[in-house]
Design a protein around this motif. Structure first.
Motif, mmCIF file in Angstrom:
data_model
loop_
_atom_site.group_PDB
_atom_site.id
_atom_site.type_symbol
_atom_site.label_atom_id
_atom_site.label_comp_id
_atom_site.label_asym_id
_atom_site.label_seq_id
_atom_site.Cartn_x
_atom_site.Cartn_y
_atom_site.Cartn_z
ATOM 1 N N THR A 489 -4.936 12.962 11.190
ATOM 2 C CA THR A 489 -5.289 14.673 11.107
ATOM 3 C C THR A 489 -3.171 14.936 11.309
ATOM 4 N N PRO A 490 -3.160 16.228 10.319
ATOM 5 C CA PRO A 490 -4.488 16.886 9.744
ATOM 6 C C PRO A 490 -4.187 15.966 8.434
ATOM 7 N N ASN A 491 -3.625 16.237 7.936
ATOM 8 C CA ASN A 491 -2.815 15.006 6.267
ATOM 9 C C ASN A 491 -3.169 13.486 5.598
ATOM 10 N N GLY A 492 -2.854 12.589 6.530
ATOM 11 C CA GLY A 492 -2.774 11.644 6.487
ATOM 12 C C GLY A 492 -3.502 10.733 6.765
ATOM 13 N N ARG A 493 -4.427 9.966 4.962
ATOM 14 C CA ARG A 493 -4.896 8.975 5.535
ATOM 15 C C ARG A 493 -4.651 8.007 4.219
ATOM 16 N N ILE A 494 -4.412 6.731 4.548
ATOM 17 C CA ILE A 494 -4.093 5.887 3.064
ATOM 18 C C ILE A 494 -4.925 5.087 3.116
ATOM 19 N N TYR A 495 -5.239 4.879 1.727
ATOM 20 C CA TYR A 495 -6.499 3.569 1.097
ATOM 21 C C TYR A 495 -5.222 2.448 0.431
ATOM 22 N N LYS A 496 -5.602 1.321 0.696
ATOM 23 C CA LYS A 496 -5.121 -0.363 0.284
ATOM 24 C C LYS A 496 -6.113 -0.024 -1.181
ATOM 25 N N ASP A 497 -5.695 -1.173 -2.276
ATOM 26 C CA ASP A 497 -6.032 -1.661 -2.542
ATOM 27 C C ASP A 497 -7.111 -2.857 -2.682
ATOM 28 N N HIS A 498 -8.095 -3.123 -2.891
ATOM 29 C CA HIS A 498 -8.933 -4.470 -2.327
ATOM 30 C C HIS A 498 -8.250 -5.905 -2.474
ATOM 31 N N THR A 499 -7.010 -5.801 -3.279
ATOM 32 C CA THR A 499 -6.833 -7.336 -3.442
ATOM 33 C C THR A 499 -6.418 -7.627 -2.467
#
Length: 499
Positions: A489-499
């Motif tokens: 929080t408050p604005n740190g969410r990271i996604y990684k691709d499924h590969t």
């Protein structure tokens, strides 16, 4: 008439420069006391500015609605201090110092003995108000040019000085800078020129002098605007510039209000930015300024009052034609607050300690900055303790460090990671939502970027309240192709691709 020697002295320059430096150092998140500036507007400027340094062009390759000068200045700031926000601090310092000096000169046209230490208080009011935000708004950077116009209005309307062609040319160039940075602030400069032209027609009973004055003013504007247009044409983004900067800003920004009456949008925007956005102290100063100019300054004639009133109406209409009324819009009224200074100084002169009153005002202003400044408790914060450091470490540890800012204005992770995005709509804007959604969904479904950073908290994505149609479509594309790997929080969410 006030003699030129009585207007500004070397000591005045020193006081304004030191005041601006100290207050900006404490209150601007671009200063060397703070590791990051999380304000989305600032980060957009820097992302496009870095893109220019990397060979990309605004509007054609990276889209935002501000004028080209905003991006060029931030490119220059990155050359001064690569990879951080500190370079723009020096531009802020120049802008605020110039504003204070011009306002001091304007105030001394009414009260020549006014102490330069009052400008410490002026800087404190500006920078402590919510309208200052985190520093580096377009309004803040353009204040010197607006203040210069107000000074010319007072010099002519109050002192009776003849407006020379040189004054017109310089003010025209200032209007050109405003036009190429944020054209909704052109109300005050255009009101100035229109009033002068109408006055010349009435006095001469002819058009010749008025036409000459307008041409000189427009020549100054053309020098700046023409240079920007030539750059756009030479680099192949002229049509995109005209479409996005000129048309989209006028027709799409604040679309929820565009169906309402013009007068309602102006009134709503003004009330929002001054009152509802809690710019209370500045609004009180502005009210005292109006009181002094129109009712207490006995030497101010009807022409001067009409001049300022018309300028205020036109400036307000231009700033608030869309009715949005963001907090920092209030900064556009700063030049009109200068008339409070003669009144404040007269009141101070009646006190027993009046001889040291200016210094006392400066000390109190600095004390207020230290005690009330919202960023001050965060002095000494370490970059290593922020989500920016963590996410930059994750992204840059990968050979494929491509990144997308998802679903919001630019949060600053392009800047933190040193990544120049390859998407035109590199963040969600207040214009062209359909184009943004189309490109975003395409990029997510194609997995064209390795990482996606979003402003969700650590709560499960299913708990996000769907308030826009775009959210459902975009979130489906995100969750189908990417997995969250870090959240803070408050604005740190990271996604990684499924590969």
């Amino acid at each position: 008439m006030v003699e030129k020697s009585a207007l500004l002295k070397r000591k005045d320059i020193a006081v304004c420069l030191i005041s601006a430096f100290v207050i900006l150092m404490l209150l601007s998140l671009n200063s060397y006391l703070y590791p990051v500036n999380p304000w989305d507007d600032v980060n957009i400027f820097f992302t496009v500015g870095q893109g220019i340094l990397d060979g990309k062009m605004p509007y054609r390759d990276l889209i935002d609605q501000k004028g080209p000068l905003a991006f060029l200045v931030h490119s220059a700031a990155l050359l001064i201090s690569p990879g951080n926000y500190h370079g723009i601090f020096w531009f802020e310092l120049v802008a605020l110092t110039a504003t204070l000096l011009i306002m001091l000169r304007t105030a001394r046209r009414f009260r020549p003995q006014l102490s330069a230490f009052w400008m410490t208080a002026v800087a404190a009011v500006i920078c402590l108000s919510p309208m200052f935000s985190c520093g580096d708004s377009a309004e803040e950077m353009l204040l010197p040019f607006l203040a210069l116009t107000m000074d010319a209005i007072v010099a002519h309307g109050y002192e009776g000085r003849t407006v020379t062609y040189r004054t017109l040319l310089v003010n025209g160039m200032g209007a050109g800078v405003i036009a190429m940075w944020k054209y909704s602030l052109l109300g005050l400069p255009f009101a100035f020129m229109a009033f002068l032209a109408i006055e010349a027609v009435i006095e001469d009973r002819g058009l010749l002098r008025a036409v000459k004055m307008c041409l000189v003013y427009l020549l100054g504007m053309a020098a700046v605007v023409g240079a920007c247009l030539l750059w756009a044409a030479a680099c192949g983004f002229l049509s995109e510039f005209l479409s996005i900067y000129l048309l989209d800003n006028a027709t799409q920004y604040g679309t929820v209000n565009l169906g309402r009456p013009f007068w309602f949008r102006i009134a709503a925007g003004t009330v929002r930015c001054l009152i509802l956005r809690r710019n209370f102290v500045f609004t009180a100063v502005l009210a005292l300024s109006v009181l002094n100019l129109f009712f207490l300054e006995k030497r101010v004639g009807k022409r001067m009052k009409a001049f300022v009133f018309i300028a205020a109406v036109i400036a307000t209409a231009c700033m608030h034609f869309n009715g949005v009324g963001y907090t920092y819009y209030a900064m556009g009224f700063v030049p009109f607050a200068v008339f409070c200074l003669p009144l404040a100084d007269r009141l101070l002169s009646r006190l027993p300690f009046a001889r040291f009153g200016g210094i006392a005002v400066a000390v109190l202003a600095l004390a207020a900055v230290i005690v009330l400044g919202k960023p001050v408790p965060f002095i000494g914060s370490r970059y290593e303790d922020s989500s920016y450091h963590d996410i930059a470490g994750i992204v840059n540890a990968d050979a494929d460090n491509t990144l997308m800012n998802f679903g919001s204005l630019d949060m600053g992770y392009y800047m933190a990671c040193g990544v120049s995005p390859d998407m035109r709509y590199f963040c969600r804007l207040n214009c062209n939502p359909d184009q943004w959604l189309e490109e975003t969904v395409t990029v997510l479904n194609d997995r064209s970027v390795r990482y996606v950073v979003a402003n969700f908290t650590s709560d499960a994505i299913e708990s996000i309240e769907i308030t826009d149609e775009w959210q459902s479509v975009a979130l489906d594309a995100l969750t189908a192709n990417y997995t969250p790997i870090y959240s803070r929080t408050p604005n740190g969410r990271i996604y990684k691709d499924h590969t």
